[in-house]
Structure formats: structure tokens, C-alpha cells
Design a protein around this motif. Structure first.
Motif, short mmCIF file in Angstrom:
data_model
loop_
_atom_site.label_atom_id
_atom_site.label_comp_id
_atom_site.label_asym_id
_atom_site.label_seq_id
_atom_site.Cartn_x
_atom_site.Cartn_y
_atom_site.Cartn_z
N ASP A 270 -9.61 14.73 -2.04
CA ASP A 270 -9.87 15.68 -0.96
C ASP A 270 -9.37 15.14 0.38
O ASP A 270 -8.91 15.90 1.23
CB ASP A 270 -11.37 15.98 -0.88
N ILE A 271 -9.48 13.83 0.55
CA ILE A 271 -9.08 13.19 1.80
C ILE A 271 -8.38 11.87 1.46
O ILE A 271 -8.87 11.10 0.63
CB ILE A 271 -10.30 12.91 2.70
N VAL A 272 -7.24 11.64 2.09
CA VAL A 272 -6.49 10.40 1.88
C VAL A 272 -6.25 9.73 3.23
O VAL A 272 -5.74 10.36 4.17
CB VAL A 272 -5.14 10.65 1.18
N TYR A 273 -6.63 8.47 3.32
CA TYR A 273 -6.28 7.64 4.47
C TYR A 273 -5.16 6.71 4.04
O TYR A 273 -5.34 5.89 3.13
CB TYR A 273 -7.49 6.82 4.93
N CYS A 274 -4.01 6.84 4.66
CA CYS A 274 -2.88 5.94 4.38
C CYS A 274 -2.33 5.49 5.73
O CYS A 274 -1.29 5.95 6.18
CB CYS A 274 -1.82 6.65 3.54
N ARG A 275 -3.04 4.59 6.35
CA ARG A 275 -2.75 4.25 7.74
C ARG A 275 -2.10 2.86 7.87
O ARG A 275 -2.51 1.92 7.22
CB ARG A 275 -4.03 4.29 8.57
N ASN A 276 -1.09 2.82 8.73
CA ASN A 276 -0.47 1.56 9.13
C ASN A 276 0.16 0.81 7.96
O ASN A 276 0.15 -0.43 7.93
CB ASN A 276 -1.50 0.67 9.84
N VAL A 277 0.70 1.56 7.02
CA VAL A 277 1.46 0.94 5.94
C VAL A 277 2.88 1.50 5.88
O VAL A 277 3.83 0.76 5.64
CB VAL A 277 0.73 1.09 4.57
N ALA B 184 -4.52 1.86 1.71
CA ALA B 184 -4.16 0.51 2.14
C ALA B 184 -5.45 -0.17 2.57
O ALA B 184 -5.68 -0.49 3.73
CB ALA B 184 -3.15 0.54 3.27
N ALA B 185 -6.33 -0.41 1.59
CA ALA B 185 -7.71 -0.79 1.87
C ALA B 185 -7.86 -2.21 2.38
O ALA B 185 -8.88 -2.54 2.98
CB ALA B 185 -8.55 -0.62 0.60
#
Length: 285
Positions: A208-215, A109-110
Motif C-alpha cells: 500500500d505504501i513504499v518508502y524508497c528514499r535516498n537510494v 532501503a531499510a
């Protein structure tokens, strides 16, 4: 706007973006979609609903969905997920990926780019340990408008003041009039692509790393489950998922489990318990 109009818009937005609106959000729909009506020369929200019921006009549909999405973001937002990246996730990745010398990160959620660029800055702080590595950061968002801003990498003074330490501003940005442009080296680390999380995203490959924050907070429970289970499939077996402070996998899926040592961090259930906490990465940041 009638109750029937509001009910239609709630269902319309849920199906196309995952956005789950409560009955108390009627004012939000009215305030955000009224400008869309003006833009498309539609007299009222009732007329907008009538058009949406019969039209498959992609430009209008896109404008309605994007008007209702929340794009609040800033550099190093909430800080803790970035400290975790610096102190735990990046050192672990360096140790585990040293044979391949390749690291892939997804910011799901860029928005206007502050999150993936913040990660890129932290990677550059560890440049000595990542010499010769292939680093790829993929930023995706539903809104093509915010992605265009992310690609430009041009931010107002207000935007760079929110969360960005002054030493990183001086190091990674150049002032252009009253705005600040991100350095070409950082911009080259991040690629931006439009993506609706309701749609398939297997084509993005493994991360390797997923940021899926505040969505996920905007989705109903079945949608959260669907998205989380598909994200789990994109993770490397020892990969990591970071969610927002108000988000969790508990009660939604068994494909992911919380990391017992770090709040907001989740791993594939099959890989849980096999990870060790690495030493802190030497960094002046």
C-alpha cells in the motif's frame, strides 16, 4: 590502483549493486576497499581486481559490494516524509482499507532499521484506530550486515539522539547498558529481508505504501527507470511511493506521476487524480 583497475571496479559495482560512480569517486573506492583487502589478506587493490576478474567467491564479492554501499540513516530522517505518513497516508489507508483491515508497507532501503521502526512507532500512535488490523512492515536492504543490526533493534545513545523525540525513546526503548533496545511490540511489526533492488522483487507481494528514499541517487538513469517501473507494479492501485528529496520519477518513467499536493509523493499514473486528501489523523505525536 590504476585507471584500468578503477574502471573495472566501477563497472563491477554498477552491475552488481546499481552504484554509479563518477571519476571523482576514486578516493572513495580506495578508502572503502582497502580494509576489504586487509580482511581477505589481499596485498593491493590491483590484486583485489585481479581476484575479482577470475573468482566467483561469493563472500569476497559480497564484502566488496557492501563496503561501497552507503548506510546513512536515522530515526524520522528528514521529518517531512513521516509527517506525510501521519497526516495523509495513514488516514487515507485507514479509510480505504477498513473492509480488509490490512496494511502493508515496504521500506526498500531499510539500512539499520530506523526508517521502518519510525513508521512502526507512528502506527502505534494510531493504535486505537487500527485495533484488529493486520499490519506488516517489510524492511529490505542490500547489506546483510546492516540488516542484522536492524533485527537486533539495539542502538547507541548517539543513534537514538538523532531524530528520535525523547518521549518516544522512553515509550518504545529499554536501556541496556550504554545502548537502547527497541520494544518487542515494535520489533514484531517489522520483518527484515536481504534484497538487491537490481534483482526481481515481485515475490514480496503488493504494498500500500513504499518508502524508497535516498537510494536511487546512486543509480544511473536506466537503472533508476528499471527499479521505479518494477516498484510501480508492486503498488496497490491507490498506493503511494515516497522518494528522497533529491529523487524524482520525472524524465525516468511514465508509470508513476508526482502527487500535485505533496512533494516527494508519487502514485501510479493510472490512479492519479482519483485520490482525495483525508482529514488529519488525531494524534498527539
Amino acid at each position: 590502483m590504476t585507471e584500468a583497475d578503477f574502471a573495472f571496479l566501477r563497472d563491477y559495482l554498477r552491475k552488481r549493486s546499481g552504484l554509479s560512480l563518477g571519476a571523482e569517486k576514486r578516493y572513495l573506492v580506495e578508502s572503502r576497499l582497502t580494509p576489504v583487502c586487509r580482511r581477505f589478506n589481499i596485498a593491493t587493490l590491483t590484486d583485489l581486481v585481479g581476484t575479482l576478474r577470475v573468482s566467483r567467491e561469493g563472500t569476497l564479492e559480497k564484502a566488496v559490494v557492501e563496503a561501497m554501499t552507503t548506510n546513512e540513516t536515522f530515526f524520522f530522517r528528514d521529518r517531512a516524509p513521516f509527517d506525510l505518513f501521519r497526516d495523509v497516508l495513514l488516514p487515507k489507508a485507514i479509510a480505504a482499507r477498513s473492509p480488509q483491515r490490512r496494511l502493508r508497507i515496504w521500506s526498500a532501503a531499510a539500512s539499520t532499521g530506523q526508517e521502518p521502526y519510525s513508521l512502526a512507532m507512528m502506527i502505534q500512535e494510531a493504535a486505537a484506530q487500527l485495533a484488529g488490523w493486520q499490519i506488516e512492515i517489510v524492511g529490505t536492504d542490500l547489506s546483510t550486515e546492516v540488516l542484522e543490526k536492524a533485527r537486533l533493534g539495539l542502538y547507541s545513545h548517539f543513534e537514538v539522539q538523532r531524530g528520535l523525540p525523547v518521549q518516544l525513546l522512553v515509550k518504545h526503548f529499554t536501556q541496556v547498558g550504554e545502548q537502547w533496545r527497541i520494544s518487542p511490540s515494535l520489533a514484531g511489526m517489522v520483518s527484515f529481508r536481504p534484497l538487491n533492488l537490481l534483482n526481481p522483487f515481485e515475490h514480496l507481494g503488493q504494498f500500500d505504501i513504499v518508502y524508497c528514499r535516498n537510494v536511487l541517487i546512486y543509480f544511473d538513469a536506466p537503472t533508476k527507470t528499471d527499479v521505479l517501473e518494477r516498484i510501480a507494479k508492486t503498488l496497490a492501485p491507490d498506493g503511494a511511493l515516497l522518494l528522497g528529496a533529491a529523487e524524482t520519477v520525472i524524465g525516468l518513467t511514465e508509470a508513476l506521476v508526482p502527487d500535485p499536493q505533496h512533494r516527494g509523493l508519487y502514485r501510479q499514473a493510472a490512479a492519479a487524480g482519483r485520490t482525495a486528501v483525508p482529514h488529519r489523523l488525531a494524534s498527539g505525536f
